[in-house]
Design a protein around this motif. Structure first.
Motif, mmCIF file in Angstrom:
data_model
loop_
_atom_site.group_PDB
_atom_site.id
_atom_site.type_symbol
_atom_site.label_atom_id
_atom_site.label_comp_id
_atom_site.label_asym_id
_atom_site.label_seq_id
_atom_site.Cartn_x
_atom_site.Cartn_y
_atom_site.Cartn_z
ATOM 1 N N SER A 165 0.772 -1.185 -0.020
ATOM 2 C CA SER A 165 0.129 -0.154 0.125
ATOM 3 C C SER A 165 0.791 1.258 -0.054
ATOM 4 O O SER A 165 0.502 2.206 -0.582
ATOM 5 N N SER A 281 -2.146 -6.500 8.837
ATOM 6 C CA SER A 281 -3.426 -6.737 8.834
ATOM 7 C C SER A 281 -4.398 -5.538 8.793
ATOM 8 O O SER A 281 -5.690 -5.528 8.084
ATOM 9 N N ARG A 283 -3.560 -2.706 7.708
ATOM 10 C CA ARG A 283 -3.511 -2.147 6.167
ATOM 11 C C ARG A 283 -4.421 -2.851 5.578
ATOM 12 O O ARG A 283 -5.126 -2.153 4.421
ATOM 13 N N ARG A 284 -4.347 -4.295 5.746
ATOM 14 C CA ARG A 284 -5.439 -4.826 4.465
ATOM 15 C C ARG A 284 -6.861 -4.458 4.884
ATOM 16 O O ARG A 284 -7.690 -4.358 3.700
ATOM 17 N N ARG A 285 -7.238 -4.445 6.164
ATOM 18 C CA ARG A 285 -8.532 -3.788 6.307
ATOM 19 C C ARG A 285 -8.618 -2.454 6.016
ATOM 20 O O ARG A 285 -9.775 -2.269 5.052
ATOM 21 N N ASP A 287 -7.299 -1.083 3.168
ATOM 22 C CA ASP A 287 -7.313 -1.304 2.035
ATOM 23 C C ASP A 287 -8.797 -1.584 1.421
ATOM 24 O O ASP A 287 -9.098 -1.241 0.483
ATOM 25 N N ARG A 288 -9.255 -2.771 1.913
ATOM 26 C CA ARG A 288 -10.521 -3.062 1.735
ATOM 27 C C ARG A 288 -11.484 -2.156 1.595
ATOM 28 O O ARG A 288 -12.240 -1.942 0.692
#
Lengths: 489, 93
Positions: A165, A281, A283-285, A287-288
């Protein structure tokens, strides 16, 4: 180009100390192999020549030597040349000369060729701005780290992966940088020093491109960077709003990186790793969520807001308006299909509201005309409360003028939903431009509309409108006084 | 809401407070029937956004479909009638 076909300085390597890290220097799109100390400068790539038209060919040769960009060490490079000017023992004398004279050379070149000087200045000076992009060769910018030691290279390579990201963000920031390693090369120099300290978007952004540039496949990396840039462009919209989130994540990541690299102890590594995992994690959230926000933004027409809150606000408004529009159109369509009557007299209905319940009107319709049957369908199909729909359903088949039966249950039902219905109706009816016009009832109902003509029409409208607009409304009539009041609002 | 937002907006458009976003997501949650009926309290933001997108798409489809039917209806009735004018107004919105 032809003039500048300088051979790669591989042969010069022998003079370079083996233990020294060979840094792939990148200059004007050409990879110049060189160690930090052994500054073997390559001639500037043909591109520069082409820009200059070959006038500076002679100078270029001189300048080429100091024109180089070390891979992953822009910062160090910037510092080294200055430091090593006097310290480069094994460097060929010419390189030293180049290092020293470069300022003058740069000046000269600047005068002669802005492009060329830009390269030089880039190398020499921190501010790189108008460097022509050199996409073909991946800029050896691994500059994310403070140019203290080459250990950062490893760190950079490690970092490349974890920060997708950030890379994407940075890619956006450096849309130009992606193409031209020069810009980020120079900028990161100053940025890298700050990178660990400050994790601004820009800072991370700068690093990212350098990370991407690190990849060996120069073209591939540039392509990747381009992809990332495109991705970033898409994400840029939500990026600003999430800066604070990302920054915190990046900070943690950066600190973890620093810890890992600097301390090297297992405990710090574990800590940093745990923090990184968490950050990843998170960051993934994020990003979603950003993804969904962008999708939402694309759905909303004429949405030019870049921050999340206003964008969500617009989404809410749009959703409401869409719902209203759907209700209106449904109502209109059903009315047209059912009886051809125009049921748009919400306001007028209030005053004409007969004392008889709407149920009566509905039942009258139902009983009188088969086409009215759609009404019950409407009612049930629309978002009416289940109870209301259930109540209305059985009443439809009732014979007309069964007033006493209908109003009772309706009234009980209606009263609950009446207010909301009335309000909704009025609100819905308001935008309709046909408030004032009494519909020309050409439908067969007219025959039944003797003395009850107005009432019937109104009731019909109400009945139809109510279910469409919201909720249970058919039993409005008993609430006439209430509806009238609410309607008058 | 707007006042809160303006208050929070420091440093340009980058300072959106979390509360604002939570509030807006809450509003969206109430508007989207699917979320409202099934996950009134526990839908995460990403799910709310996803469902909102889906709902908007379905609403848009529905409006399109209904408008199409309305226009077809318009063709069948007298163009000078009140109904026609109403339908036209609806379609032009």
């Amino acid at each position: 180009m032809d003039q500048q076909q300088y051979p790669i300085p591989r042969p010069n390597k022998p003079s370079i100390a083996d233990d020294e890290i060979m840094e792939l220097l990148w200059q004007n799109g050409q990879v110049v192999t060189q160690t930090q100390n052994h500054r073997y400068l390559r001639k500037p790539p043909p591109g520069t020549d082409s820009t200059r038209g070959g006038t500076l060919s002679a100078k270029e040769e001189n300048y080429n030597q100091h024109l180089f960009m070390q891979e992953g060490e822009m910062a160090s490079w910037l510092h080294y040349p200055i430091n090593d000017d006097d310290d480069s023992p094994f460097d060929q004398t010419f390189s030293a000369d180049f290092l020293n004279p470069p300022p003058t050379v740069n000046n000269n070149r600047i005068m002669q060729n802005p492009h060329h000087t830009s390269q030089l200045t880039e190398l020499r000076q921190t501010p790189m701005s108008a460097v022509p992009p050199r996409p073909p060769i991946p800029p050896p910018r691994k500059l994310d780290q403070v140019p203290q030691n080459f250990a950062y290279f490893a760190r950079h390579s490690v970092r490349t992966e974890p920060g997708p990201s950030s890379i994407s963000r940075t890619a956006v920031n450096e849309s130009t940088g992606v193409d031209s390693c020069d810009t980020p090369a120079v900028q990161p120099v100053s940025e890298t020093v700050r990178s660990s300290a400050e994790l601004t978007e820009g800072g991370t952004g700068l690093e990212a491109p350098s990370m991407t540039c690190d990849e060996p496949g120069g073209s591939s990396s540039s392509g990747e960077a381009v992809r990332k840039v495109a991705e970033q462009e898409r994400k840029r919209k939500g990026r600003e709003a999430e800066e604070w989130e990302d920054q915190s994540e990046d900070v943690d990541f950066e600190s973890a990186e620093a810890k890992r690299n600097i301390c090297g102890s297992s405990s710090s590594v574990k800590r940093s790793r745990a923090a990184e995992v968490h950050n990843l994690s998170e960051r993934r959230r994020r990003d979603r969520i950003n993804e969904k926000m962008k999708a939402l933004q694309e759905l909303i027409p004429r949405c030019n807001k870049s921050d999340k809150a206003s964008m969500l606000d617009e989404a809410i408004e749009y959703l409401k308006s869409l719902q209203l529009q759907v209700q209106r159109v449904q109502l209109m369509q059903m009315m047209s299909m059912g009886c051809g009557m125009v049921p748009m007299m919400f306001r007028g209905i209030q005053q004409y509201m007969p004392t008889i319940g709407m149920g009566m009107g509905m039942s009258m319709e139902m009983g009188m005309n088969r086409p009215v049957m759609p009404f019950p369908n409407m009612l049930t199909g629309l978002a009416l409360p289940a109870a209301a729909a259930a109540h209305l359903g059985p009443r439809f088949p009732m014979p007309p003028f069964h007033v006493p039966q209908v109003p009772t249950p309706d009234s009980s039902r209606t009263q609950a939903a009446n207010q909301s219905d009335v309000n909704v109706l009025t609100s819905v009816g308001t935008p309709d431009p046909n408030h004032s016009c009494i519909p020309n009832f050409t439908d067969p109902y007219q025959q039944y509309l003797g003395p009850h003509q107005m009432q019937f029409q109104l009731m019909q409208n109400q009945a139809i409108n109510q279910p469409n607009n919201n909720k249970p409304g058919i039993s409005r009539p008993p609430e006439n006084p209430e509806t009238r009041q609410s309607g008058d609002k | 809401m707007s006042s809160r937002r303006s208050r929070q907006q420091s440093g340009g458009s980058t300072r959106i407070s979390d509360d604002q976003i939570i509030d807006l997501v809450c509003k969206l949650r109430q508007l989207v029937p699917e979320i409202r009926n099934r996950h009134p309290n526990k839908a995460p933001a990403s799910k709310v956004l996803q469902e909102t997108c889906n709902y908007i798409r379905s609403l848009q489809r529905e409006v399109e479909d209904l408008s199409l039917r309305l226009s077809q209806l318009l063709d069948t009735i007298d163009a000078d009638s009140a109904e026609a004018s109403i339908i036209r107004s609806l379609l032009n919105q």
